[in-house]
Design an enzyme around this catalytic site. Structure first.
Site, PDB file in Angstrom:
ATOM      1  N   CYS A   1      34.274  34.894 -23.402  1.00  0.00           N
ATOM      2  CA  CYS A   1      33.633  35.690 -22.362  1.00  0.00           C
ATOM      3  C   CYS A   1      34.198  37.107 -22.460  1.00  0.00           C
ATOM      4  O   CYS A   1      35.294  37.368 -21.967  1.00  0.00           O
ATOM      5  CB  CYS A   1      33.896  35.076 -20.982  1.00  0.00           C
ATOM      6  SG  CYS A   1      33.099  35.991 -19.662  1.00  0.00           S
TER       7      CYS A   1
ATOM      8  N   CYS B   1      26.750  41.278 -20.944  1.00  0.00           N
ATOM      9  CA  CYS B   1      27.398  40.151 -21.629  1.00  0.00           C
ATOM     10  C   CYS B   1      28.137  40.729 -22.837  1.00  0.00           C
ATOM     11  O   CYS B   1      27.517  41.243 -23.765  1.00  0.00           O
ATOM     12  CB  CYS B   1      26.350  39.128 -22.064  1.00  0.00           C
ATOM     13  SG  CYS B   1      27.076  37.708 -22.889  1.00  0.00           S
TER      14      CYS B   1
HETATM   15  N1  LIG Z   1      29.333  36.983 -19.921  1.00  0.00           N
HETATM   16  C1  LIG Z   1      30.178  36.610 -21.021  1.00  0.00           C
HETATM   17  C2  LIG Z   1      29.570  35.572 -21.876  1.00  0.00           C
HETATM   18  C3  LIG Z   1      29.743  34.270 -21.299  1.00  0.00           C
HETATM   19  C4  LIG Z   1      29.201  33.324 -22.296  1.00  0.00           C
HETATM   20  C5  LIG Z   1      28.576  32.147 -21.673  1.00  0.00           C
HETATM   21  N2  LIG Z   1      27.319  32.490 -21.029  1.00  0.00           N
HETATM   22  C6  LIG Z   1      28.337  31.109 -22.738  1.00  0.00           C
HETATM   23  O1  LIG Z   1      27.790  30.093 -22.402  1.00  0.00           O
HETATM   24  O2  LIG Z   1      28.717  31.367 -23.894  1.00  0.00           O
HETATM   25  C7  LIG Z   1      30.585  37.771 -21.864  1.00  0.00           C
HETATM   26  O3  LIG Z   1      30.762  38.855 -21.320  1.00  0.00           O
HETATM   27  O4  LIG Z   1      30.772  37.572 -23.084  1.00  0.00           O
END
Ligand SMILES: N[C@H](CCC[C@H](N)C(=O)O)C(=O)O
Length: 286
Positions: free
Chosen positions: A83, A230
């Site tokens: 994350c 993300c």
């Molecule tokens: N928000 C996160 C990603 C979370 C990943 C999650 N959604 C998954 O299932 O891999 C980021 O900043 O990288």
């Protein structure tokens, strides 16, 4: 008789709410509470925006083998490997504690190092991208993960096809499009997230290459839906774009919540991600 709290033994613990470009987290420091666990039920309760908390991911700071360890759960309760935005927040917490301007810690997908690069701004070394079909993972052998053949029924076929796949500690599927803001990501995001081609599901992005040095990105996150930003998706999109010779190795990735500076370093194949961290509030889990 009172119904037991979905928080289980987490009830009564302190937590910190933070975000990275609006991608928000409930962060729980379990280092003084060894043995305590985040259950799927507790994660879903903390992620539920109709409940008293609400966040995209639930993050723990634990101690394993004498080192800080960061645990990660999506709002749907699924435990995941990486994350990016939360990694900057945890890095800031640990650096504020130590008074240092750099820190290393472990995550489910491997070691991470973070460095302060200004007030409320952190750069994180997200490690090397995994690009082989079995590392994404994909369900079928795919020689070139720059172009993945996603088989959809004709009626379901979204406007886009032939995405790239990259793993940054978590699986990403990136569609390159003319106009990222014109895509019905809320419709086909869940279709791709749960497509049989992705046995561990996938984070789904639409990427519009504005120049060799700028990508506009929108993301449907596995287990969380459309988020403001993300970090791992920004890293994955830059890697995928460079592999397609669409951008340089360093570019700004412009998400709904703001911009991340991403570099896929030629010297050691690591992906660096720089961006802001924001403190929201401290509270007690009840
Ligand atoms: N928000 C996160 C990603 C979370 C990943 C999650 N959604 C998954 O299932 O891999 C980021 O900043 O990288």
């Amino acid at each position: 008789m009172d119904t037991p709290s979905p928080l289980g033994d987490l009830a009564g613990l302190a937590f910190r709410k933070m975000n990275g470009l609006g991608n928000d987290f409930v962060i729980i420091d379990l280092r003084a509470h060894r043995g305590m666990k985040v259950t799927e039920e507790a994660a879903r309760y903390l992620g539920d925006r109709a409940g008293p908390y609400g966040c995209d991911q639930i993050i723990t700071i634990e101690e394993r083998a004498g080192e800080p360890f960061m645990g990660i759960w999506n709002a749907d309760g699924s435990a995941v490997g990486a994350c990016g935005n939360a990694t900057r927040c945890v890095g800031q917490i640990l650096m504020d504690e130590s008074g240092e301007d750099a820190v290393a810690f472990m995550t489910p997908s491997g070691p991470i190092s973070a460095e302060r690069v200004g007030t409320n701004r952190v750069v994180v070394d997200m490690g090397e991208p995994r690009l082989k079909w079995e590392e994404i993972p994909l369900a079928e052998e795919t020689q070139d993960t720059r172009f993945v053949d996603i088989k959809l029924g004709p009626i379901d076929k979204p406007v886009l096809w032939g995405p790239s796949a990259v793993n940054m500690g978590n699986p990403h599927c990136i569609f390159f499009v003319e106009d990222a803001d014109a895509q019905a990501l809320d419709r086909f995001g869940p279709m791709i997230e749960n497509h049989p081609m992705f046995p561990e599901r996938a984070n789904v992005s639409v990427a519009q290459v504005k120049s060799k040095y700028e990508i506009r990105l929108r993301v449907w996150e596995r287990g969380a839906g459309i988020t403001q930003a993300c970090g791992t998706a920004a890293c994955a999109a830059l890697v995928a774009a460079h592999r397609r010779r669409l951008t340089a190795r360093k570019a700004s990735v412009v998400l709904d919540g703001g911009t991340l500076a991403i570099e896929w370093r030629e010297s050691d194949n690591h992906v660096m991600m720089a961006g802001p961290v924001a403190f929201e509030y401290d509270g007690i889990l009840e």
